[in-house]
Design an enzyme around this catalytic site. Sequence first.
Site, PDB file in Angstrom:
ATOM      1  N   ASP A 291      40.337  40.737  37.732  1.00 33.18           N
ATOM      2  CA  ASP A 291      39.194  41.502  38.919  1.00 33.18           C
ATOM      3  C   ASP A 291      39.016  42.982  38.444  1.00 33.18           C
ATOM      4  OD1 ASP A 291      37.196  41.732  40.713  1.00 33.18           O
ATOM      5  OD2 ASP A 291      38.037  40.978  42.067  1.00 33.18           O
ATOM      6  N   ASP A 351      30.141  37.427  44.962  1.00 26.72           N
ATOM      7  CA  ASP A 351      30.509  36.873  46.090  1.00 26.72           C
ATOM      8  C   ASP A 351      30.229  36.362  46.160  1.00 26.72           C
ATOM      9  OD1 ASP A 351      32.749  39.212  45.091  1.00 26.72           O
ATOM     10  OD2 ASP A 351      32.968  39.365  47.088  1.00 26.72           O
TER      11      ASP A 351
END
Length: 527
Positions: A291, A351
């Site tokens: 990430d 997200d």
Amino acid sequence: MNDTGGSTDDYNGEKILGRFQTLGGGRNLATIANSIAWLLFCLLLSAAPGYSQSLTGRWAAAGGMLDNGEQQKSILELKQTGSELTGTLKTLGYSVSVKGTATGNHFELFVAEWNQEKPTIVGDLVDGELHAVEGGRRNLVAKPAATTDDIPAVPYIEPPPLHIVPYNVLAKTPPMGWNSWNLFADRIDDQTVRTMADALVSSGMRDAGYSYLNIDDTWEGVRDAQGNLQSNHKFPDMKTLADYVHSKGLKLGIYSGPGPRTCAGYPASYGHEEQDARTFAAWGIDYLKYDWCSAERIYSNDQLQPVYQKMGAALEATGRPIVYSLCEYGLGSVERWGPAVGGNLWRTTGDISDEWSSMIGNVEKQVPTAPYAGPGHWNDPDMLEIGNGHMTDSEYRTHMSLWALVAAPLLAGNDIRIMSVMTQSILLNKEVIAIDQDPLGKQASPVKSGDLETWIKPLADGGVAVGVVNLGPAGTKATVDSSDLQIAGPVKKARDLWAHKNVKFTNGAYSANVPSHGVLLLRVSAK
Ligand code: GLA
């Protein structure tokens, strides 16, 4: 101070502190009297309805304790113009632009690039401090920041020259499994992972293909004297946990990132890529989600490829087959170079959250990347929210159908230990899973007509899957015309994959009613 017509910037956090320091200095009586008069004036104003001090300034919050014993830190830099707020929020893990509003002493802030429906920080200015709740549950008290207050800087490490990382021969169909983040976030631990492993087996999910059990952020401890990354107290022994997960016929996934910190503020792999890859391999890890987050402070978007290549090459060097999942929200046209860095899948969006607009938004945003999906390398519109409770059953069926049509990874994000029968029937619909897992690996793209959106996915057997989604507020009739399907000849077989029954095309067309936010999903073949 915006309602008084005075200068807004005079009353930022630092200046308020300065004023009280002057009071305590005790010079001559006139100064003290002036100061008292000023204080009374301020108190009077603050009692007046609609009054607010400006939030303009730099604010520092110590933040809570992380699970590895380190302390989180936030720096909030705000500018207030009237009731409008703009600024940046920096934490150990990430920096984002924020925008929002102030009403009196109350304020609400949204992360500008996250397209949120709910504010991420909600709070009040209380006695010169910001008292707020972040992410709906973390308390945050921010005081005026000293100039030295900042997120620690790290030395720059030049990324490697570009080369091709060979394909690891994994993920020939989109990866399937479960990930801890959507429901558990930082409340994930060894025991929960073990019970999820048990549930993947007892629910039949493993046998339906959900084989990766992925631990997301917040497992990380601190590095030992040799720089080896350890797990924190929630995961006492990663190797033993991996053995347990493997004993259930499952694979174990883990999470890190190319920056110094993960999004949640834990140590990530910056400067330790090879060492961490070796650690993961030694533990028996089979999948790595990597990430970007704090890497953004060090590298520009032009450097995404070599930075991701570094971990891709490090994983390759371990000799262990490890699925490599790039998580950088679609930055820098990742779909064009993802496979070259050894990536098996890459996020294409921000997200997901458990709401219709977020789910539809994510899948629609990745339409331009459709030509880049294929066996071994997939576009990832983020994990599933099915069963998490904030969409209707009909919406969750649409979620599952769309993820299958766009050949997305199917990573469940709900509590699979306590699934309702309805949730099970959605996640375990084998006919829909077969669309997702079709070996041709094509990603469907939509054609819109009013409220109806039709997605067609070519399949390996020469047939297609066709999904018609009703985006509108009322039920409506959807018609699938065989001439739009590009199959070789007239329809021989058509099956409704949610009704589990064969249906008949009459005069080259099939119609059905589709509820608001529902889907008609057919598998059609000319054979
Ligand atoms: C980012 C990712 C999420 C999750 C969190 C963990 O926001 O996009 O999927 O991994 O970090 O901190």
